[in-house]
Design an enzyme around this catalytic site. Sequence first.
Site, PDB file in Angstrom:
ATOM      1  N   GLY A 176      -7.282  -1.454  25.578  1.00  0.00           N
ATOM      2  CA  GLY A 176      -7.840  -0.344  24.962  1.00  0.00           C
ATOM      3  C   GLY A 176      -9.250  -0.430  25.031  1.00  0.00           C
ATOM      4  N   GLN A 194     -11.634  -1.902  23.421  1.00  0.00           N
ATOM      5  CA  GLN A 194     -12.280  -3.622  23.346  1.00  0.00           C
ATOM      6  C   GLN A 194     -11.773  -4.311  24.363  1.00  0.00           C
ATOM      7  OE1 GLN A 194     -14.441  -4.467  21.516  1.00  0.00           O
ATOM      8  NE2 GLN A 194     -14.644  -3.085  19.683  1.00  0.00           N
ATOM      9  N   ILE A 232      -7.566 -12.459  19.514  1.00  0.00           N
ATOM     10  CA  ILE A 232      -8.707 -11.715  18.873  1.00  0.00           C
ATOM     11  C   ILE A 232      -8.574 -10.685  17.636  1.00  0.00           C
ATOM     12  CG2 ILE A 232     -10.791 -10.316  19.396  1.00  0.00           C
ATOM     13  CD1 ILE A 232     -10.730 -12.776  21.131  1.00  0.00           C
ATOM     14  N   THR A 233      -7.512 -10.254  17.661  1.00  0.00           N
ATOM     15  CA  THR A 233      -7.107  -9.231  16.545  1.00  0.00           C
ATOM     16  C   THR A 233      -7.077  -9.654  15.244  1.00  0.00           C
ATOM     17  OG1 THR A 233      -5.298  -8.582  18.285  1.00  0.00           O
ATOM     18  CG2 THR A 233      -5.078  -7.606  16.071  1.00  0.00           C
ATOM     19  N   GLU A 234      -7.838  -8.720  14.255  1.00  0.00           N
ATOM     20  CA  GLU A 234      -7.937  -9.092  13.005  1.00  0.00           C
ATOM     21  C   GLU A 234      -6.905  -8.370  12.321  1.00  0.00           C
ATOM     22  OE1 GLU A 234     -11.780  -8.237  11.422  1.00  0.00           O
ATOM     23  OE2 GLU A 234     -11.362  -8.625   9.492  1.00  0.00           O
ATOM     24  N   TYR A 263     -23.074 -17.530  16.625  1.00  0.00           N
ATOM     25  CA  TYR A 263     -24.190 -16.895  17.359  1.00  0.00           C
ATOM     26  C   TYR A 263     -25.546 -17.300  16.849  1.00  0.00           C
ATOM     27  CZ  TYR A 263     -20.066 -13.993  18.578  1.00  0.00           C
ATOM     28  OH  TYR A 263     -18.955 -13.195  18.690  1.00  0.00           O
ATOM     29  N   GLU A 309     -16.413 -22.673   6.363  1.00  0.00           N
ATOM     30  CA  GLU A 309     -16.762 -21.893   5.245  1.00  0.00           C
ATOM     31  C   GLU A 309     -15.637 -22.029   4.044  1.00  0.00           C
ATOM     32  OE1 GLU A 309     -16.332 -18.223   7.333  1.00  0.00           O
ATOM     33  OE2 GLU A 309     -14.250 -18.117   6.860  1.00  0.00           O
ATOM     34  N   HIS A 328     -13.622 -12.538   5.402  1.00  0.00           N
ATOM     35  CA  HIS A 328     -12.513 -13.155   6.179  1.00  0.00           C
ATOM     36  C   HIS A 328     -11.275 -13.258   5.166  1.00  0.00           C
ATOM     37  CE1 HIS A 328     -15.109 -15.398   9.470  1.00  0.00           C
ATOM     38  NE2 HIS A 328     -14.631 -14.422   9.843  1.00  0.00           N
TER      39      HIS A 328
END
Lengths: 282, 323
Positions: free
Chosen positions: A15, A17, A91-93, A154, A204, A243
């Site tokens: 798709g 992305q 990768i999917t959330e 990053y 985290e 998250h």
Amino acid sequence: MLINKNTHVIVQGIGKQGRFHLKLMREYGTKIVAAVSRSQTGELEGVPIYPTLADALAKHRADYSILFIPAKFAKEAAIDALEHNLNIIIITEGIPVLDTLEILKLAKKKKRTVIGPNCPGIIAPGKSKIGIMPAHIFKKGSVAVISRSGTLTYEIVSQMNKAGIGQSLVVGVGGDQLIGTDFVDILKILRKDTNTESIILLGEIGGNLEERAAEYIIKTKFPKKIVAYIAGRTAPEGKQMGHAGAIIEGSAGTAESKIKSLEKAGIKVARLPSEVVKLLSI
Amino acid sequence: MRLKEYQGKQLFNKYGILIPHGELITSIKPNSDKIAKAQVLEGKRGKRGLIKPATKENLTALFEHCKEILVEEKLTIEKEYYLALTIDKTEKEIVILFSESGGIDVEDSKNIQNLAYSNINKFQNKEIIQIIRAMHKLMIEYNALLVEINPLVLSNGKLIAADSKIILDDNIMHPDFKQDKTILELEAERSGLSYVELDGNIGLIGNGAGLVMATLDVISHFGGKVANFLDLGGGAAVNKMQKALEIVAKTKPKVIFINIFGGITRCDDIARGIVNQKLSIPLVIRMIGTSEEKAKEILDKNNIKSYDSMEDCARIAVKDANK
């Protein structure tokens, strides 16, 4: 090592992305051998598109599949890849936790690696990138970064570059409550990796990945230098901070608990992101 | 999403797990010999004085802490167990947690047995096995991450769930249950933004949960207080940025700190969102990464300054907020 120049990769789901990142990964030099799509045919950036994974694997050898599949269909696609003995990067959330559980159970049985879900992927600078991170900020070097968060990675990597410190391997393990490969799994690989001299751990609040990493470091007398940073020291209890995995429940999952465990393992924990690089050079 | 006790018990009832006779009340009732339990999500309610005999006086006091009270029959207790189903994140399987001694504070106790669900038949007690099976069915059908009964009480020869703790997966919609969210939190959720209201005066917008959390910590480090947590998520476009600014501005912060590290997210999209959404609140903008130059051009044209370092920005934002 997890990945190298010869790691063959399939992209499941092209798709918006998936297409965008297939192009960027190829530009980086990642060996993308095929893409899988139910609705598209032909080629994408010179990469052949197949209707099923089985069709793709009939023509190409692959080590990893990277999934850009919507949450609703991700389980089916991941299970398909594992059944074909591929390692996967999700990768999917937003994948339901019980779906992730089924994926990880099968991965355990098949002895395959799962990175994610809800992660930016892996990059071995100068070699290969299976993920969505902006490649231009990474530089080859001897410090590995393991992180639960994309943009925080990053941030730290760009500060490393300003200080002239490059990376051997950067892994985003994912921000979900239940994930495949965790800090300990990556530490096991890095302890033997001759390209890696030291490690940055970016944790985290929520869960116990950091505490378990600290236990492993103590128990195995981990031989390499590690510095850490934990995000969410000032986060309130019971609120999910972006998250799915970043939530403090009672005294479990607090930044304080994580910092204490890591310091007990002899790891210096930065109080500010800008301190991470400084601690590395001490 | 965590369910309140009475919501969890409704589910237990649906799956054939016995619960005490009770009634949910929202206004004061006459004295009774029953037990009143405040329906709040915090743990250790007994210790906090949120479970009391259902006298009129106690009910009045409890209603100052909550809107709903569960009034239940008193059980005669012969034995108390702890029983829960959850996901073992290391072993990647559903596990049964069981202890012969249930009741308060059992979470801290070390003598909880941990058994893979696949080994359910190791339990001798047929009734307990039946309850575990029902809890498992509930877990799968409602996408629960935790189903806990503490205590499971043996009363007149019957096993009864005296309390419930159920956590549902937020990746699935649960329209049957209302969430304790503020109006702004719900508005943000509908726009695909991850937003948590806090009580400071510095508005915060960033991309990526870890980075936004780190920004929150950095602002606190320099002595500031943040009004909210707002994560745009990956790949936010112009309209999403505008919506984020609109929501954050509603809490009337003294300054808004925007912290963007462009990856999937393009800085120029963010810059357009900022320019479009004209606000009278001062902005402190840190923006680097993908399409950074274009973004700076857009902001320059509109006389908006941006910086490279998040810590410099945090200092400026704290100073502005304390003016």
